[in-house]
Motif scaffolding. Sequence first.
Motif, short mmCIF file in Angstrom:
data_model
loop_
_atom_site.label_atom_id
_atom_site.label_comp_id
_atom_site.label_asym_id
_atom_site.label_seq_id
_atom_site.Cartn_x
_atom_site.Cartn_y
_atom_site.Cartn_z
N ARG A 238 24.84 0.38 -30.72
CA ARG A 238 25.10 -0.55 -29.61
C ARG A 238 23.99 -0.44 -28.58
O ARG A 238 23.63 0.66 -28.18
CB ARG A 238 26.43 -0.21 -28.94
CG ARG A 238 27.60 -0.48 -29.85
CD ARG A 238 28.91 -0.20 -29.16
NE ARG A 238 29.97 -0.41 -30.15
CZ ARG A 238 31.25 -0.42 -29.87
NH1 ARG A 238 31.67 -0.21 -28.64
NH2 ARG A 238 32.13 -0.63 -30.82
N ALA A 242 25.51 -3.86 -24.47
CA ALA A 242 26.50 -4.41 -25.41
C ALA A 242 27.78 -4.83 -24.68
O ALA A 242 28.20 -4.18 -23.73
CB ALA A 242 26.84 -3.35 -26.46
N HIS A 243 28.36 -5.93 -25.14
CA HIS A 243 29.68 -6.30 -24.64
C HIS A 243 30.56 -6.64 -25.82
O HIS A 243 30.09 -6.87 -26.94
CB HIS A 243 29.61 -7.42 -23.60
CG HIS A 243 29.05 -8.70 -24.14
ND1 HIS A 243 29.80 -9.62 -24.81
CD2 HIS A 243 27.77 -9.17 -24.11
CE1 HIS A 243 29.03 -10.63 -25.17
NE2 HIS A 243 27.80 -10.38 -24.76
N GLN A 246 30.00 -9.14 -28.70
CA GLN A 246 28.98 -8.96 -29.74
C GLN A 246 29.47 -8.08 -30.88
O GLN A 246 28.75 -7.85 -31.84
CB GLN A 246 27.74 -8.31 -29.14
CG GLN A 246 27.07 -9.14 -28.07
CD GLN A 246 26.04 -8.32 -27.31
OE1 GLN A 246 26.21 -7.13 -27.09
NE2 GLN A 246 24.98 -8.98 -26.87
N LEU A 247 30.64 -7.51 -30.72
CA LEU A 247 31.09 -6.49 -31.67
C LEU A 247 32.20 -6.99 -32.57
O LEU A 247 32.90 -6.22 -33.22
CB LEU A 247 31.54 -5.23 -30.90
CG LEU A 247 30.41 -4.65 -30.05
CD1 LEU A 247 30.95 -3.64 -29.05
CD2 LEU A 247 29.36 -4.02 -30.93
N SER A 316 35.99 -13.42 -36.09
CA SER A 316 34.84 -13.11 -36.96
C SER A 316 35.30 -12.51 -38.28
O SER A 316 34.63 -12.71 -39.30
CB SER A 316 33.82 -12.22 -36.27
OG SER A 316 34.43 -11.25 -35.49
N GLN A 449 31.23 -5.49 -36.97
CA GLN A 449 30.12 -4.88 -36.24
C GLN A 449 28.77 -5.09 -36.90
O GLN A 449 27.77 -4.50 -36.49
CB GLN A 449 30.39 -3.38 -36.07
CG GLN A 449 31.54 -3.12 -35.11
CD GLN A 449 31.97 -1.66 -35.17
OE1 GLN A 449 31.42 -0.82 -34.48
NE2 GLN A 449 32.97 -1.39 -36.01
N GLY A 450 28.74 -5.86 -37.97
CA GLY A 450 27.44 -6.24 -38.51
C GLY A 450 27.15 -5.78 -39.92
O GLY A 450 26.10 -6.09 -40.47
#
Length: 499
Positions: A238, A242-243, A246-247, A316, A449-450
């Motif tokens: 992060r 980071a907020h 975005q996660l 997401s 988280q990506g």
Amino acid sequence: MRHSSDDLPTALYSGAQVRALDARLIAAGTPGFELMQRAAHAIWRALRRRWPDAGAVTVLAGHGNNAGDGYLVATLALRAGWKVRVLAVIEPQCLQDDAALARDEALAAGVEVLAWQKTHAPQGVLVDALFGTGLSGAVREPYAAAIEWINGSGSPVLAVDIPSGISADTGEALGAAVKAQLTVTLIGLKIGLFVGQALDHVGTLLFDDLQAEPAIVADQQPVAQRLAGHLLPRVPVRQPTAHKGQLGHVLVVGGDHGTGGAALLSAQSALRSGAGMVSLATRAEHLAAAQTRLPEVMSLAAASANQLHELAGKVSVWVVGPGLGQGAWARSLLSVVSISSSAQVWDADALNLLAAGAVNIAPGQVITPHPGEAARLLGISTRELQADRPAAARALAQRYQVICVLKGAGTLVADPHGRLLVCDRGDPVMAGAGLGDVLAGLIGALIAQGCTPWQAAGLGVWVHAGAGEYLAAKGNGLAAGDLCDAIRHLLQERAACPK
Ligand SMILES: NC(=O)C1=CN([C@@H]2O[C@H](COP(=O)(O)OP(=O)(O)OC[C@H]3O[C@@H](n4cnc5c(N)ncnc54)[C@H](O)[C@@H]3O)[C@@H](O)[C@H]2O)[C@@H](O)CC1
Ligand SMILES: [K+]
């Protein structure tokens, strides 16, 4: 199964592939008998380290090269002053080539070789040298009786290469199978040591490559990879700015009448695994409990598909299925999820509805069936499924074009392109309710988280099993929710360093 260190190789091969490696090493100039001697030295070293004071060895020999290894171990033990006996399960005259040479060497050294009989008394450590990678089909008599004799002896057992009776490809016990405390496997790791019933038979696993030339080994494409830390992605770091937006936003959908706990566990897990936001769509009757236990999770009563539609654009990752049920409510919610373009993790009843043909799943998503759910998806019995778990995981990934996480001891992760990962972590304390719900939430949070679905499935399985091992010392009675803190801790250890 436990192995003494985490420095085992990651490549897993079929029995035929290891035999092919063996043949290539011989063709490249290392005589087969030399390999057999190296094998015997490796096994004898391991035996002495594990049972330094045993003083006696009984080798149970078949009639292939696995027996050849056993005869040479007997020779080494005799030379070291141990009391040694070989019990040959068939007439020793049937041995061929290197195995016959090994037997001749043992006889010349003064090793006592007897035809095995049920009435023999076991002495010292039993060395199982009946079958290695050459076993095909169900174990025939008198081998099956000899295997029962080994298992009923109460003696410590070392298996040469693979416990006799275990399939090197599937881990299935082909009729009778030896239960070993220690297995010393040679040249390459066989996938069958890591899956299915093998986990009850292998004991501690040690590996020796017999000094195989790395170039020859590297040439052989493995059938699977052992899940190992260094192969897995790090949890994305992060940035200081980071907020939560975005996660990722994980929306858990589940919890029909009477089964609200499962969905709650998935939501708790997603939260503890670092998702930026977690929501829970469930039956109204579970809201009070959800808000009390997980105030950080946005819980909403999903009375209809329309309410879920409104949320779909903000999600997401969907985690769908825990406690979902299979009635009209479940079907209508699942139909919304299935047409969403966001990533999805399908678990439990979502998979039962998929198996029933009530809904379709889009390619690229993650499914996390336990053996019963996987068997329903494939239209076979659970027994058939468990008999070849790698094939089942692959078949599901292919059929639905998804990432399949086939749960159970020796969890497998397969993708539609044929990639296969095998998890050799975990502990029997994890055999309990709710652990699967936690895994689904964890994988969902990692995607949020990506991580890619493939990465999230591998990392999720590895961390989940590691958390189980971490908590195993506390004994049985592991509550699934307890796992979440351990998962958080392990994920923190795996976080990428800030740049
Ligand atoms: N030079 C070599 O080839 C080396 C072989 N090695 C050892 O050799 C093993 C492989 O040797 P093999 O290929 O000779 O095979 P095995 O030693 O596993 O023997 C299989 C034998 O059992 C018989 N058999 C197969 N299925 C059976 C069943 N269902 N019931 C009863 N009998 C059955 C077969 O006729 C065969 O002769 C490895 O696992 C390893 O332990 C190692 O020593 C390394 C070097
Ligand atoms: K064996």
